[in-house]
Design an enzyme around this catalytic site. Structure first.
Site, PDB file in Angstrom:
ATOM      1  N   HIS A 148       0.829  -1.206   0.000  1.00 30.03           N
ATOM      2  CA  HIS A 148       0.000   0.000   0.000  1.00 30.03           C
ATOM      3  C   HIS A 148       0.872   1.268   0.000  1.00 30.03           C
ATOM      4  CE1 HIS A 148      -3.027  -3.024   0.792  1.00 30.03           C
ATOM      5  NE2 HIS A 148      -2.288  -3.423   1.800  1.00 30.03           N
ATOM      6  N   GLU A 178      -1.885   0.460   8.017  1.00 26.33           N
ATOM      7  CA  GLU A 178      -1.056  -0.622   7.493  1.00 26.33           C
ATOM      8  C   GLU A 178       0.083  -0.059   6.656  1.00 26.33           C
ATOM      9  OE1 GLU A 178      -3.132  -3.323   4.963  1.00 26.33           O
ATOM     10  OE2 GLU A 178      -1.337  -4.537   4.553  1.00 26.33           O
ATOM     11  N   HIS A 217       2.985  -6.774   4.668  1.00 29.88           N
ATOM     12  CA  HIS A 217       1.594  -6.392   4.929  1.00 29.88           C
ATOM     13  C   HIS A 217       1.238  -6.692   6.376  1.00 29.88           C
ATOM     14  CE1 HIS A 217       0.150  -5.698   0.740  1.00 29.88           C
ATOM     15  NE2 HIS A 217       1.199  -6.467   0.457  1.00 29.88           N
ATOM     16  N   GLU A 256       1.867 -11.386   5.979  1.00 26.47           N
ATOM     17  CA  GLU A 256       0.907 -10.653   6.801  1.00 26.47           C
ATOM     18  C   GLU A 256       1.412 -10.804   8.239  1.00 26.47           C
ATOM     19  OE1 GLU A 256      -1.607  -8.937   5.743  1.00 26.47           O
ATOM     20  OE2 GLU A 256      -2.124  -9.682   3.755  1.00 26.47           O
TER      21      GLU A 256
END
Ligand SMILES: [Zn+2]
Length: 314
Positions: free
Chosen positions: A104, A141, A196, A278
């Site tokens: 992101h 995030e 992430h 993650e």
């Protein structure tokens, strides 16, 4: 990354492909908090030392070339600068190139049209990028991924690696998922990892590493990298457990900390060994307490670094 976001559809439960090279690390080998459950961990080498170091000298990489697969966005495209940090001193990873992809971008929310346009990821079209998730208190995030990426870069540079980030807060949004993959491909990368944190329901805890499934459609052909990527991912998962003390996610991956996906453009378009991690679930209070801790993020970076070092050194 959020499972509710367009870049992250709910993974299918993984049923097949037992871990081939994993070895079980007995609970006695991990911190006391982990006693009572065994985890899968990759076999192999030692750690790469603790602590942060100053980043190596940064140089501006050439701007990425145009994306043939992309439709031009409304207005001008942002510059596609991928920063690279060369090692200051020789080390065991001298000559190795690692691409670190901070998931992101803090600016994505301000560019809904640009990140919402679709790009061709071979198997299908999907959104350029997503905003990612955040903790209940608003720690994003994107801020998390960039911080861990910096820490990871510093650790790898200290080992002699050349590290390239797909974005370093130096562009207004993105890059798109196809460009994130292309940066790795163009850098002649030995290993790539996309950082992430998840946006699953509260109560879901733990980390998981996402491996590319074998796909062959359009520009996507992961058949050659699926195996090496699994090796990379297994090593990262094993080291991440050991260094952070976090458990593999209990809500995906059957407790192995490994999930194989075929819907992620950043993996489908990769031509080099690549995984996502993650690191925890931002929507869970206990995980959020870890993810917002700088000391824990250093451990997270350390675990990922050790997995990459193990992979690169064989
Ligand atoms: Zn994400």
């Amino acid at each position: 990354m959020s499972y509710t976001g367009p870049d992250f559809e709910p993974p299918r439960p993984r049923r097949s492909a037992r871990r081939r090279t994993l070895t079980v690390v007995l609970a006695a080998l991990v911190p006391g908090a982990l006693l009572g459950w065994g985890v899968y961990a990759a076999a192999g080498g030692s750690g790469d030392g603790a602590g942060r170091t100053a980043p190596g000298p940064s140089v501006s990489a050439p701007a990425a070339t145009g994306d043939d697969a992309k439709e031009p966005a409304a207005g001008a495209s942002p510059p596609a600068a991928a920063s690279a940090s060369a090692p200051a001193v020789p080390g065991p990873l001298t000559g190795k190139v690692v691409v670190v992809d901070p998931g992101h971008n803090p600016g994505n929310a301000r560019y809904p049209d640009e990140i919402g346009r679709t790009v061709d990821v071979g198997t299908h079209h999907k959104e350029c990028d997503t905003t990612g998730t955040s903790t209940d208190a608003g720690y994003s995030e994107a801020a998390f991924t960039l911080d861990v990426a910096h820490r990871l870069r510093d650790l790898l540079v200290r080992q002699g690696a050349t590290v390239r980030l797909t974005q370093d807060g130096d562009r207004p949004y993105g890059p798109c998922v196809d460009e994130r993959a292309r940066i790795g491909n163009e850098a002649r990368t030995d290993a790539a990892v996309s950082i992430h944190a998840d946006g699953s329901a509260a109560g879901n805890r733990g980390f998981h590493v996402i491996l590319p499934g074998a796909v062959h459609a359009g520009a996507a052909d992961t058949r050659a990298i699926a195996g090496p990527s699994r090796d990379l991912g297994e090593r990262i998962a094993g080291r991440f457990v050991r260094v952070t003390g976090s458990a593999p996610a209990g809500y995906v991956g059957g407790g192995t900390g490994l999930v194989t996906r075929t819907d992620l453009g950043g993996l489908n378009l990769s031509k080099v060994p690549k995984v996502f991690i993650e690191c925890g679930n931002m929507r869970d209070g206990q995980d959020a307490a870890l993810l917002t801790s700088g000391a824990w993020r250093q451990k997270a970076a350390q675990g990922i670094s050790e997995g990459i070092v193990s992979f690169l050194r064989g």
